[in-house]
Scaffold this motif. Sequence first.
Motif, mmCIF file in Angstrom:
data_model
loop_
_atom_site.group_PDB
_atom_site.id
_atom_site.type_symbol
_atom_site.label_atom_id
_atom_site.label_comp_id
_atom_site.label_asym_id
_atom_site.label_seq_id
_atom_site.Cartn_x
_atom_site.Cartn_y
_atom_site.Cartn_z
ATOM 1 N N LEU A 35 0.864 -1.174 0.000
ATOM 2 C CA LEU A 35 0.000 0.000 0.000
ATOM 3 C C LEU A 35 0.900 1.224 0.000
ATOM 4 C CD1 LEU A 35 -2.900 1.217 0.339
ATOM 5 C CD2 LEU A 35 -2.449 1.209 2.808
ATOM 6 N N PHE A 36 0.536 2.226 -0.779
ATOM 7 C CA PHE A 36 1.278 3.489 -0.759
ATOM 8 C C PHE A 36 0.329 4.623 -1.092
ATOM 9 C CE2 PHE A 36 1.592 1.884 -5.045
ATOM 10 C CZ PHE A 36 1.376 2.996 -5.841
ATOM 11 N N ASP A 37 0.757 5.834 -0.829
ATOM 12 C CA ASP A 37 -0.066 7.002 -1.087
ATOM 13 C C ASP A 37 0.846 8.200 -1.307
ATOM 14 O OD1 ASP A 37 -2.391 8.531 -1.334
ATOM 15 O OD2 ASP A 37 -2.571 8.868 0.827
ATOM 16 N N LEU A 38 0.423 9.097 -2.161
ATOM 17 C CA LEU A 38 1.105 10.378 -2.328
ATOM 18 C C LEU A 38 0.359 11.373 -1.464
ATOM 19 C CD1 LEU A 38 3.136 12.265 -3.769
ATOM 20 C CD2 LEU A 38 1.420 12.549 -5.574
ATOM 21 N N GLN A 39 1.074 11.989 -0.534
ATOM 22 C CA GLN A 39 0.448 12.906 0.407
ATOM 23 C C GLN A 39 1.238 14.201 0.493
ATOM 24 O OE1 GLN A 39 -0.090 11.214 4.318
ATOM 25 N NE2 GLN A 39 -0.852 9.267 3.508
ATOM 26 N N THR A 40 0.567 15.217 0.981
ATOM 27 C CA THR A 40 1.239 16.455 1.354
ATOM 28 C C THR A 40 1.449 16.383 2.858
ATOM 29 O OG1 THR A 40 0.167 17.680 -0.433
ATOM 30 C CG2 THR A 40 1.087 18.972 1.383
ATOM 31 N N ALA A 41 2.686 16.502 3.291
ATOM 32 C CA ALA A 41 2.997 16.385 4.712
ATOM 33 C C ALA A 41 2.405 17.555 5.494
ATOM 34 C CB ALA A 41 4.508 16.334 4.912
ATOM 35 N N THR A 42 1.757 17.228 6.598
ATOM 36 C CA THR A 42 1.183 18.248 7.474
ATOM 37 C C THR A 42 2.045 18.375 8.731
ATOM 38 O OG1 THR A 42 -0.189 16.655 8.675
ATOM 39 C CG2 THR A 42 -1.158 17.691 6.696
ATOM 40 N N ALA A 43 1.911 19.495 9.400
ATOM 41 C CA ALA A 43 2.636 19.713 10.654
ATOM 42 C C ALA A 43 2.281 18.633 11.669
ATOM 43 C CB ALA A 43 2.317 21.100 11.211
ATOM 44 N N GLU A 44 0.999 18.246 11.719
ATOM 45 C CA GLU A 44 0.549 17.239 12.690
ATOM 46 C C GLU A 44 1.207 15.887 12.440
ATOM 47 O OE1 GLU A 44 -2.010 20.607 12.386
ATOM 48 O OE2 GLU A 44 -1.609 19.154 10.803
#
Length: 161
Positions: A35-44
Motif C-alpha cells: 500500500l502506498f499514497d502520495l500525500q502532502t505532509a502536514t505539521a501534525e
Amino acid sequence: MSEITFVLLKPDAIERKLVREIISYFADYNIFPKLFDLQTATAEKITAHYAEHIKKFGIEFELESRIMFEGKAVIPIVLAGSNDIIQSVRNIVGATEPSKAEHGTIRGDLGKGDNYEKADLEHRLVANLIHASDSEMAVKREIGIWLPDFHFDSCEKEARQ
C-alpha cells in the motif's frame, strides 16, 4: 506482522524523481509495495512521526523537520516481503548519514553525500531520501500516522495461509 514494514519517501526523493528507482532496490530483494499514497505532509503528521526525536533533541528539531517536510509531497509505503523484512529494508536503505552509506544501498548510491556536520551548520536535517521503520512497534505507529486505513489483520491472515 514481521512480513511488512514501513518506509516514507521524503521530499528530496520525490523532487529528484527517484521514486521508481528507489522501489526497484526493494524489488531486487522480492520486497514490494503493499500500500502506498502520495500525500502532502502536514505539521501534525510530521510532529507525530518525529515525536521521539523532538522529545530527545527539542523544539529546534521540530522546526527543522517542519521546514523540511511541511506542505511538501511524501510517499508513505507499506512494504511486504519475507521474515526479517524490517532489518532487510534498513540494510537496503543504508546508513542514515548518506556520506557514510555503503555503495549498493539507496542512500549510498542515490544520496548526495550529505552529512550531519553540514546539516548542523546549515540548521537543517540531513537530506537522506527515505525513512525506514526500525521495529515492529515503529511500523505500527508510523503506519497509523501516515496510512491509518491500513488493516494489519489482513497481513496476519495472509501470513497464516
